[in-house]
Design an enzyme around this catalytic site. Structure first.
Site, PDB file in Angstrom:
ATOM      1  N   CYS A 147       0.748  -1.066   0.133  1.00 57.97           N
ATOM      2  CA  CYS A 147       0.099   0.119  -0.023  1.00 57.97           C
ATOM      3  C   CYS A 147       0.907   1.317   0.043  1.00 57.97           C
ATOM      4  CB  CYS A 147      -0.829  -0.014   1.191  1.00 57.97           C
ATOM      5  SG  CYS A 147      -1.866  -1.428   1.292  1.00 57.97           S
TER       6      CYS A 147
ATOM      7  N   ARG B 230       4.915   0.623  -6.155  1.00 54.47           N
ATOM      8  CA  ARG B 230       4.938  -0.348  -4.993  1.00 54.47           C
ATOM      9  C   ARG B 230       4.012  -1.423  -5.165  1.00 54.47           C
ATOM     10  NH1 ARG B 230       6.646   2.646  -0.474  1.00 54.47           N
ATOM     11  NH2 ARG B 230       5.383   1.437   1.152  1.00 54.47           N
TER      12      ARG B 230
ATOM     13  N   TRP C 112      -2.781  -2.743  -1.701  1.00 54.92           N
ATOM     14  CA  TRP C 112      -2.268  -3.928  -2.205  1.00 54.92           C
ATOM     15  C   TRP C 112      -2.984  -5.021  -1.355  1.00 54.92           C
ATOM     16  CZ3 TRP C 112       0.622  -8.049  -0.513  1.00 54.92           C
ATOM     17  CH2 TRP C 112       1.346  -8.999  -1.494  1.00 54.92           C
TER      18      TRP C 112
ATOM     19  N   ASN D 281      -1.503   1.475   6.015  1.00 50.51           N
ATOM     20  CA  ASN D 281      -0.726   0.474   5.275  1.00 50.51           C
ATOM     21  C   ASN D 281      -0.218  -0.349   6.428  1.00 50.51           C
ATOM     22  OD1 ASN D 281       1.323  -0.968   4.225  1.00 50.51           O
ATOM     23  ND2 ASN D 281       2.683   0.976   3.766  1.00 50.51           N
ATOM     24  N   GLY D 282      -0.114  -1.742   6.353  1.00 52.51           N
ATOM     25  CA  GLY D 282       0.203  -2.523   7.266  1.00 52.51           C
ATOM     26  C   GLY D 282      -1.066  -3.347   7.571  1.00 52.51           C
TER      27      GLY D 282
ATOM     28  N   GLU E 121      19.729 -15.160  -9.590  1.00 53.32           N
ATOM     29  CA  GLU E 121      19.065 -13.646  -9.660  1.00 53.32           C
ATOM     30  C   GLU E 121      18.636 -13.695 -11.136  1.00 53.32           C
ATOM     31  OE1 GLU E 121      18.059 -11.600  -8.286  1.00 53.32           O
ATOM     32  OE2 GLU E 121      18.072  -9.803  -9.375  1.00 53.32           O
TER      33      GLU E 121
ATOM     34  N   LYS F 129      14.716 -12.886 -12.190  1.00 55.30           N
ATOM     35  CA  LYS F 129      14.482 -11.802 -12.961  1.00 55.30           C
ATOM     36  C   LYS F 129      13.571 -12.023 -14.012  1.00 55.30           C
ATOM     37  CE  LYS F 129      15.325  -9.247 -11.251  1.00 55.30           C
ATOM     38  NZ  LYS F 129      15.512  -8.660  -9.943  1.00 55.30           N
TER      39      LYS F 129
ATOM     40  N   GLU G  11       9.888 -13.330 -12.713  1.00 57.69           N
ATOM     41  CA  GLU G  11       9.140 -12.323 -11.972  1.00 57.69           C
ATOM     42  C   GLU G  11       8.289 -11.237 -13.351  1.00 57.69           C
ATOM     43  OE1 GLU G  11      10.606  -9.493  -9.213  1.00 57.69           O
ATOM     44  OE2 GLU G  11      12.485  -9.499 -10.211  1.00 57.69           O
TER      45      GLU G  11
ATOM     46  N   HIS H  72      21.531 -35.162 -11.267  1.00 56.16           N
ATOM     47  CA  HIS H  72      21.015 -35.991  -9.902  1.00 56.16           C
ATOM     48  C   HIS H  72      19.397 -35.843  -9.976  1.00 56.16           C
ATOM     49  CE1 HIS H  72      24.922 -36.713  -8.401  1.00 56.16           C
ATOM     50  NE2 HIS H  72      25.398 -35.529  -8.545  1.00 56.16           N
TER      51      HIS H  72
ATOM     52  N   LYS I 272       6.512  -3.732  -4.702  1.00 57.66           N
ATOM     53  CA  LYS I 272       7.856  -3.322  -4.508  1.00 57.66           C
ATOM     54  C   LYS I 272       8.563  -3.773  -3.379  1.00 57.66           C
ATOM     55  CE  LYS I 272      11.922  -1.634  -5.837  1.00 57.66           C
ATOM     56  NZ  LYS I 272      12.770  -2.547  -6.677  1.00 57.66           N
TER      57      LYS I 272
HETATM   58  O1  M6R Z   1      13.568  -4.019  -0.625  1.00 60.61           O
HETATM   59  P1  M6R Z   1      14.123  -5.394  -0.369  1.00 60.61           P
HETATM   60  O2  M6R Z   1      15.473  -5.268  -1.121  1.00 60.61           O
HETATM   61  O3  M6R Z   1      14.133  -5.893   0.969  1.00 60.61           O
HETATM   62  O4  M6R Z   1      13.161  -6.384  -1.145  1.00 60.61           O
HETATM   63  C1  M6R Z   1      13.383  -7.949  -1.278  1.00 60.61           C
HETATM   64  C2  M6R Z   1      12.625  -8.244  -2.104  1.00 60.61           C
HETATM   65  O5  M6R Z   1      11.284  -8.292  -2.018  1.00 60.61           O
HETATM   66  C3  M6R Z   1      13.381  -7.928  -3.692  1.00 60.61           C
HETATM   67  O6  M6R Z   1      14.606  -8.184  -3.693  1.00 60.61           O
HETATM   68  C4  M6R Z   1      12.631  -8.641  -4.592  1.00 60.61           C
HETATM   69  O7  M6R Z   1      12.858  -9.868  -4.835  1.00 60.61           O
HETATM   70  C5  M6R Z   1      12.900  -8.001  -5.966  1.00 60.61           C
HETATM   71  N1  M6R Z   1      12.032  -6.815  -6.302  1.00 60.61           N
HETATM   72  C6  M6R Z   1      12.751  -8.793  -7.230  1.00 60.61           C
HETATM   73  O8  M6R Z   1      13.467  -8.272  -8.277  1.00 60.61           O
END
Ligand code: M6R
Length: 606
Positions: free
Chosen positions: A2, A27, A75, A99-100, A479, A483, A486, A502, A601
C-alpha cells in the site's frame, strides 16, 4: 504494498493526491482512493484497479475540490481488490488510509459490532477506522493515543476528522510513513520520492508517534502526549530520479543507471587503495573480531548475499551463512554476540528482513544494515548502516539495487580480508583498483543489448527455462532466473550445473532452453561439460561468458561475451545481460514490465 499520501496547502488537493499516488504506483497495488475535505465534509472516492479507473470514476461522479485530504493505493491483504475494500475507510466523521496489518482486528470487530457498528468491507482497516471513531472524544490526539493502546500489528495511517478540516493526523508502527514539509504546505507520504516534486524536506516518524499536521505546522506527540522535537532531513535524490527520463520503462532506465550507482557506492569507500567502511561504524577492530557472519535478506537481496558468501569466504576465510529472512526467524538460529549479522534490503522496510534483524539484536549480535533507502526502518534499527547509493529504484524488478548490493559485498570482503591479513597490501590495492574499474566495465556490458534482444526473441515462447552455473556463476544464475520469471511470467529455475544429473536433467528436451553462465576459470571446463550434456539432449543453449573463452560453436546456440576482470567481481558484469534478457522477454510478451502482476515493490507484511 500500500501507498499513502496526504496533502494540506494551497494547491488543489485532488491534483496533488493523484500526482503523488502515481509516484507510489511502483509499490504495486490493485485499488486506489482519496478522501478530500470539500465544504466542511469529507468526500471519498475510491475504485478497484489502477489510478486511471479512479480518475474515470471521478470524471463521472465529480472530482472533490479542496485543500486538505489523504490518498491511498491498496495492495490487497484482507479481502479481494474491490471498490468496497479500497481505502479510505471510515464514516462521515472520520476517514483513514492504512498500510500494514491490524492483527487483532477480528476481536476488535466483534467488540465494535456489540457497540452497534456495522461493517461493509472485509478489511482490517475499516475496523481500525471504526475503532478510532469509537474512541473519538473531540480531541484527535487523545483519541489516537487511546486507540493505539488497543491495536496489535503494523500500521502507517493517515487520518482526517470531519471536525478538524484543516488537519491531517498520522501515526506509524513498522510501516513506512514520513512527513514532508514545504512552504505553506505539508504532506504525509510512504516515501520521499513520491513528493520530491514539491519538497525535499522531511521528518521521520518513529514507532508509536502521533502527528498533527496543518498547512504551516507539524506537531509530533508521544503516547503520553508530550511534544517531540524532530530533526529535519533533506533528501539528496534528484527530482528526475523518480521519472522515466526518456526510457520506455523504469527498469530499462535503472539498468542503465548501474555504472553510476555502482560508482557512487564504491568510490567514497575506497581511500588510498584501501576499502574504508568506518563511516558505517565498521571499524577494523570490530571487523577483525567477528567469528561468523550471517547475511539475511529476501529475493534479489538474498541473491546478492549469496554472491557475498562466496567472495567473503574466498577472500577473508570467514564463515558466512546466508538465510532467507522468512526462514531465519523460525529456525532458532545459532547466532552469538561474537557474530556479525547483516541485513540487506533495498527498501529497508521488508517485514521478514526486519523481523530477522530484531531476532539477531535480541541474541546480542552486532548488526549491519546494507540498505538503499535513507532513514528506512532497517537502516534506523541496525547498529551500523552502509547505504548503497543507488537513488530511488522504482521498477519492481530490482536491477541497480542488486548491483550496488554486490558492490557493498565486495567492499566488505576486501576490507575483511585486509583486516584479517588474508591478503597483502599489494593484493588489496589490486582488488580495490579492480573494483574502481567496475563502473566502466558495466557500461561496456550494456553494449550486449542487441544480443540480449535477439536471445529474448528466442526464449519468449518457452514455457520453462533452466539457468545453470557453478560457484559464483550459480549464485548469479539465481538472480537471472528470478528476473526472468518475475517479469516475463515464464517459469524458470536456477540450478547448480553439477547437480543437474541428479534429477533435473530429465526435464531437458528441445522445449527447455538453458541459460548457462561461465565466468569462473577454475570451473569452466566442468560447466562446459554440463552444457554439452544438455545440448546432447536437445536444449537450446545461451551462454554468458568472458570474451576470452574458447568454445566450440556446435555446443551453444547464442553466446553473450563480456569484458573480463577479477573473476570474483564477474557477477557484476554477467548480471547485465541477464537483466536485459529478462527485460526484453517481458517487453516482447507485452507485460507490464515495471509493475508485474501480483508483486509489490516493498513487502511490508510477513
Ligand atoms: O526491499 P528489499 O530489498 O528488502 O526487497 C526484497 C525483495 O522483495 C526484492 O529484492 C525482490 O525480490 C525484487 N524486487 C525482485 O526483483
Amino acid at each position: 504494498m500500500c501507498g499513502i499520501v496526504g496533502y494540506i496547502g494551497n494547491r488543489d488537493c485532488t491534483d496533488v493526491l493523484l500526482d503523488t499516488l502515481s509516484k507510489l504506483e511502483y509499490r504495486g497495488y490493485d485499488s486506489a482512493g482519496i478522501a478530500v475535505f470539500e465544504k466542511g465534509s469529507i468526500k471519498v472516492k475510491k475504485s478497484k484497479g489502477k489510478l486511471v479507473n479512479l480518475v474515470k470514476k471521478m470524471d463521472v461522479e465529480g472530482r472533490p475540490s479542496g485543500h486538505c485530504g489523504i490518498g491511498h493505493t491498496r495492495w490487497a491483504t484482507h479481502g479481494e481488490p474491490s471498490d468496497i475494500n479500497s481505502h479510505p475507510h471510515g464514516n462521515r466523521r472520520i476517514s483513514i488510509v492504512h498500510n500494514g496489518i491490524i492483527e487483532n482486528y477480528k476481536e476488535l470487530k466483534e467488540l465494535l459490532k456489540k457497540e452497534g457498528y456495522a461493517f461493509e468491507s472485509e478489511t482490517d482497516t475499516e475496523v481500525l477506522a471504526k475503532l478510532i471513531d469509537y474512541y473519538y472524544n473531540g480531541d484527535p490526539v487523545d483519541t489516537l493515543i487511546n486507540t493505539l493502546a488497543h491495536i496489535d500489528g503494523s500500521y502507517g495511517v493517515g487520518i482526517v476528522f470531519r471536525d478538524f478540516p484543516d488537519h491531517i493526523y498520522a501515526m506509524r508502527k513498522d510501516s513506512p510513513l514520513i512527513l514532508g514539509t514545504g512552504e505553506n504546505e505539508n504532506f504525509i507520504a510512504s516515501d520521499i520520492a513520491s513528493i520530491l516534486k514539491y519538497t525535499r524536506d522531511y521528518y521521520l516518524i518513529e514507532h508509536g508517534e502521533i502527528c498533527d499536521i496543518t498547512q504551516n505546522e507539524i506537531k509530533v506527540f508521544d503516547t503520553h502526549k508530550n511534544i517531540i522535537e524532530k530533526e529535519l532531513h533533506t533528501a539528496t535524490w534528484d527530482v528526475d530520479a523518480a521519472e522515466k527520463g526518456g526510457y520506455e520503462h523504469f527498469m530499462l532506465k535503472e539498468i542503465h543507471e548501474q555504472p553510476s550507482a555502482v560508482k557512487l557506492t564504491l568510490s567514497p569507500r575506497i581511500k588510498n587503495s584501501l576499502p574504508d567502511l568506518s563511516e558505517s561504524g565498521l571499524t577494523a577492530e570490530k571487523l577483525g573480531s567477528y567469528e561468523n557472519i550471517y547475511i539475511i535478506a529476501c529475493g534479489t537481496a538474498m541473491h546478492a548475499a549469496m554472491v557475498g558468501k562466496y567472495v567473503i569466504e574466498k577472500l577473508a576465510r570467514v564463515s558466512v551463512t546466508v538465510d532467507i529472512a522468512s526462514e531465519f526467524r523460525y529456525r532458532d538460529p545459532l547466532i552469538n554476540p561474537t557474530d556479525l549479522f547483516i541485513a540487506i534490503s533495498q527498501s529497508g522496510e521488508t517485514a521478514d528482513t526486519k523481523a530477522a534483524l530484531h531476532l539477531a539484536k535480541d541474541r546480542g549480535a552486532d548488526t549491519l544494515a546494507i540498505v538503499n533507502v535513507v532513514g528506512s526502518s532497517i537502516a534506523r534499527e541496525a547498529d551500523m548502516v552502509l547505504y548503497t547509493n543507488a537513488g530511488p529504484e522504482i521498477s519492481v524488478a530490482s536491477t541497480k539495487a542488486y548491483s550496488v548490493q554486490l558492490a557493498a559485498m565486495y567492499l566488505l570482503a576486501v576490507e575483511l580480508a585486509n583486516v584479517k591479513k588474508r591478503i597483502t597490501s599489494e593484493e588489496c590495492a589490486k582488488l580495490t583498483e579492480n573494483l574502481l574499474e567496475l563502473p566502466s566495465l558495466i557500461e561496456k556490458c550494456l553494449e550486449t543489448k542487441e544480443m540480449c534482444q535477439l536471445t529474448a526473441s528466442k526464449l519468449v515462447n518457452a514455457n520453462s527455462l533452466l539457468y545453470i552455473g557453478r560457484g559464483l556463476d550459480y549464485a548469479l544464475s539465481m538472480e537471472g532466473s528470478l528476473k526472468l520469471k518475475e517479469i516475463s511470467y515464464i517459469h524458470s529455475e536456477s540450478y547448480a550445473a553439477g547437480e543437474l544429473k541428479h534429477g533435473t536433467i530429465s526435464l531437458i528436451t528441445d522445449n527447455m532452453p538453458v541459460v548457462a553462465v561461465a565466468t569462473q576459470r577454475a570451473l569452466i571446463e566442468k560447466t562446459v561439460s554440463n552444457i554439452e550434456e544438455v545440448k546432447a539432449r536437445g536444449a537450446m543453449v545461451v551462454l554468458v561468458c568472458g570474451e576470452s573463452l574458447e568454445i566450440e560453436d556446435k555446443i551453444v546456440d547464442y553466446v553473450i561475451r563480456l569484458p573480463e576482470t577479477n573473476e570474483m567481481f564477474m557477477p557484476s558484469l554477467a548480471a547485465i545481460p541477464l537483466q536485459l534478457i529478462a527485460y526484453y522477454t517481458s517487453v516482447l510478451k507485452g507485460n507490464d514490465v515495471d509493475q508485474p502482476r501480483n508483486l509489490a515493490k516493498s513487502v511490508t507484511v510477513e
